[in-house]
Design a protein around this motif. Structure first.
Motif, PDB file in Angstrom:
ATOM      1  N   LEU A 169      13.658  -9.491   9.417  1.00 43.68           N
ATOM      2  CA  LEU A 169      13.739 -10.873  10.405  1.00 43.68           C
ATOM      3  C   LEU A 169      14.138 -12.103  10.216  1.00 43.68           C
ATOM      4  O   LEU A 169      14.314 -11.890   8.937  1.00 43.68           O
ATOM      5  CB  LEU A 169      11.987 -11.252   9.660  1.00 43.68           C
ATOM      6  CG  LEU A 169      11.188  -9.840  11.207  1.00 43.68           C
ATOM      7  CD1 LEU A 169      11.299  -8.933  10.662  1.00 43.68           C
ATOM      8  CD2 LEU A 169       9.644 -10.618  11.024  1.00 43.68           C
ATOM      9  N   VAL A 170      14.292 -13.015  10.635  1.00 43.99           N
ATOM     10  CA  VAL A 170      14.777 -14.132  10.427  1.00 43.99           C
ATOM     11  C   VAL A 170      13.622 -15.024  10.707  1.00 43.99           C
ATOM     12  O   VAL A 170      12.971 -15.206  11.865  1.00 43.99           O
ATOM     13  CB  VAL A 170      15.667 -14.740  11.646  1.00 43.99           C
ATOM     14  CG1 VAL A 170      17.613 -14.050  11.171  1.00 43.99           C
ATOM     15  CG2 VAL A 170      16.370 -14.197  12.531  1.00 43.99           C
ATOM     16  N   PHE A 250       8.578 -16.646  13.147  1.00 41.77           N
ATOM     17  CA  PHE A 250       9.818 -15.290  12.600  1.00 41.77           C
ATOM     18  C   PHE A 250      10.003 -14.130  13.926  1.00 41.77           C
ATOM     19  O   PHE A 250       8.772 -14.055  14.320  1.00 41.77           O
ATOM     20  CB  PHE A 250       8.509 -14.525  11.365  1.00 41.77           C
ATOM     21  CG  PHE A 250       8.485 -15.389   9.921  1.00 41.77           C
ATOM     22  CD1 PHE A 250       9.267 -15.486   8.497  1.00 41.77           C
ATOM     23  CD2 PHE A 250       6.957 -15.846  10.236  1.00 41.77           C
ATOM     24  CE1 PHE A 250       9.192 -15.588   7.494  1.00 41.77           C
ATOM     25  CE2 PHE A 250       6.858 -16.689   8.921  1.00 41.77           C
ATOM     26  CZ  PHE A 250       7.873 -16.509   7.627  1.00 41.77           C
ATOM     27  N   CYS A 251      11.162 -13.892  13.427  1.00 43.50           N
ATOM     28  CA  CYS A 251      11.504 -13.169  14.681  1.00 43.50           C
ATOM     29  C   CYS A 251      12.427 -12.076  14.260  1.00 43.50           C
ATOM     30  O   CYS A 251      13.648 -12.360  13.547  1.00 43.50           O
ATOM     31  CB  CYS A 251      12.630 -13.560  15.405  1.00 43.50           C
ATOM     32  SG  CYS A 251      12.991 -13.900  17.051  1.00 43.50           S
ATOM     33  N   ILE A 271      17.268 -19.264   9.063  1.00 43.06           N
ATOM     34  CA  ILE A 271      17.199 -18.744   7.470  1.00 43.06           C
ATOM     35  C   ILE A 271      16.868 -16.863   7.569  1.00 43.06           C
ATOM     36  O   ILE A 271      16.495 -16.759   8.148  1.00 43.06           O
ATOM     37  CB  ILE A 271      15.814 -19.896   7.007  1.00 43.06           C
ATOM     38  CG1 ILE A 271      16.200 -21.662   6.930  1.00 43.06           C
ATOM     39  CG2 ILE A 271      15.595 -19.001   5.664  1.00 43.06           C
ATOM     40  CD1 ILE A 271      15.262 -21.503   7.193  1.00 43.06           C
ATOM     41  N   LYS A 272      18.166 -16.350   6.818  1.00 43.77           N
ATOM     42  CA  LYS A 272      18.133 -15.521   6.889  1.00 43.77           C
ATOM     43  C   LYS A 272      18.275 -15.115   5.300  1.00 43.77           C
ATOM     44  O   LYS A 272      18.874 -15.931   4.713  1.00 43.77           O
ATOM     45  CB  LYS A 272      19.102 -14.967   7.812  1.00 43.77           C
ATOM     46  CG  LYS A 272      20.004 -15.488   8.076  1.00 43.77           C
ATOM     47  CD  LYS A 272      20.780 -13.988   8.728  1.00 43.77           C
ATOM     48  CE  LYS A 272      22.681 -15.349   8.648  1.00 43.77           C
ATOM     49  NZ  LYS A 272      23.273 -14.080  10.768  1.00 43.77           N
ATOM     50  N   GLY A 273      18.423 -13.252   5.264  1.00 40.03           N
ATOM     51  CA  GLY A 273      18.511 -13.309   3.581  1.00 40.03           C
ATOM     52  C   GLY A 273      17.738 -12.992   3.154  1.00 40.03           C
ATOM     53  O   GLY A 273      18.177 -13.374   1.456  1.00 40.03           O
ATOM     54  N   VAL A 274      16.464 -13.347   2.943  1.00 43.30           N
ATOM     55  CA  VAL A 274      15.580 -13.352   1.937  1.00 43.30           C
ATOM     56  C   VAL A 274      14.503 -12.211   2.171  1.00 43.30           C
ATOM     57  O   VAL A 274      14.605 -11.093   2.973  1.00 43.30           O
ATOM     58  CB  VAL A 274      14.412 -14.543   2.918  1.00 43.30           C
ATOM     59  CG1 VAL A 274      12.960 -14.777   1.388  1.00 43.30           C
ATOM     60  CG2 VAL A 274      14.365 -15.638   2.966  1.00 43.30           C
ATOM     61  N   ASP A 275      14.883 -11.220   0.837  1.00 39.80           N
ATOM     62  CA  ASP A 275      14.264 -10.411   0.837  1.00 39.80           C
ATOM     63  C   ASP A 275      12.289  -9.830   1.136  1.00 39.80           C
ATOM     64  O   ASP A 275      13.020  -9.019   1.996  1.00 39.80           O
ATOM     65  CB  ASP A 275      14.074 -10.151  -0.942  1.00 39.80           C
ATOM     66  CG  ASP A 275      15.331 -10.257  -1.575  1.00 39.80           C
ATOM     67  OD1 ASP A 275      16.315  -9.628  -0.292  1.00 39.80           O
ATOM     68  OD2 ASP A 275      14.801 -10.426  -2.998  1.00 39.80           O
TER      69      ASP A 275
END
Length: 315
Positions: A169-170, A250-251, A271-275
């Motif tokens: 999700l981003v 969140f998508c 915003i991505k790359g978050v665990d």
């Protein structure tokens, strides 16, 4: 009870008006044909043919002919249907998944699956993940696709899990909204202090779906008491509100990147790359489902077509 084979013999005799010719066409003897017609006449308690040359159908025979043709058609349909079922060539597959995953994955998967199994109907049933799990356990659906929270629970129950794909999700925010709350340098540097996101308004999805569960984990980890501007089960509604600047959302990354409906992507900060936003998706099958073979073929098709699309997009 009238024998289907007797009806087949009757129809052939009526067609050629000869016991010997009917026997030749049916690859049997004249005595066998004559005996079957006699059996029919005994069961119906009437004469179907006058034994002349050529044979002449009686009025009773004409009335029976009307029903015999219908019975023969039904018999052929039954034989065809159960032959297909025994060979796993036809039937219905019911798959439960969220609306977003249905939109993202099913068109390509179903199209490819139909090439191999054209007599099968694939019925996708969109629902929230909690209800999907319940329907799978109760046998109301054959397959479930989701990022199941507790794989150990499933491995120890009557559900088999098959890994399908990784899903990320981003977090999307309108750039102007973000700039009005935080410094523009955050956008340029791509460095965010998530603990400060309690200042940011949010648009949330269904609490039982992946985006809803993910948002809860995200908020708890970063001690965010969210400002909730709106909630919706429809991701399209959420995204439109987000791009209009009402709040962050969140998508699924795939939906955001591959959908042609978002012609205002440049207005959004991604915003991505978050665990906390990464999950693994699985197909779930009830172990006692009698269609297990065809369901595994469906899963194999789904994995192959998804890998092909992902490799194509990378290139």
């Amino acid at each position: 009870m009238i024998n289907f084979l007797n009806i087949e013999y009757f129809l052939e005799v009526e067609k050629v008006r000869s016991f010997s010719k009917a026997a030749e066409n049916l690859y049997t003897t004249q005595q066998a044909v004559s005996a079957r017609i006699a059996n029919l006449e005994n069961e119906l308690n009437c004469k179907l043919f006058l034994r002349s040359v050529p044979l002449e159908i009686t009025n009773s025979g004409k009335k029976f002919l009307f029903y015999a043709k219908q019975i023969n058609c039904i018999n052929e349909e039954i034989q065809k249907e159960f032959k297909n079922i025994s060979e796993d060539n036809s039937g219905t597959i019911r798959i439960g998944l969220t609306y977003t995953r249905d939109y993202l994955y099913m068109p390509d998967i179903i199209f490819e699956f139909q090439k191999k199994y054209p007599l099968y109907t694939v019925k996708s049933i969109s629902d929230n993940i909690s209800d999907i799990e319940k329907k799978l356990h109760s046998g109301k659906i054959d397959l479930a696709l989701g990022a199941f929270d507790d794989c150990e629970l499933y491995n120890n129950s009557n559900i088999d899990l098959f890994f399908f794909d990784d899903e990320e999700l981003v977090l999307l925010v309108n750039k102007n909204l973000f700039k009005s709350i935080f410094s523009e340098s955050c956008i340029k540097n791509g460095v965010f202090n998530f603990y400060e996101f309690d200042k940011l308004p949010f648009i949330l999805g269904h609490p039982d779906n992946l985006s809803g569960k993910t948002s809860k984990i995200f908020f708890e980890k970063y001690k965010i008491n969210p400002i909730i501007k709106a909630q919706s089960d429809n991701i399209q509604t959420i995204l439109k509100l987000c791009v209009n600047g009402l709040g962050a959302c969140f998508c699924p990354k795939n939906l955001f990147e591959n959908s042609s409906v978002f012609n205002r992507k440049n207005e959004l900060l991604v915003i991505k790359g978050v665990d906390e936003l990464k999950h693994r998706m699985y197909f779930g099958i009830l172990k006692t489902n009698p269609k297990i073979k065809i369901l595994k073929d469906f899963i194999e098709t789904a994995i192959n077509i998804t890998n092909h699309i992902e490799n194509y997009n990378k290139n």
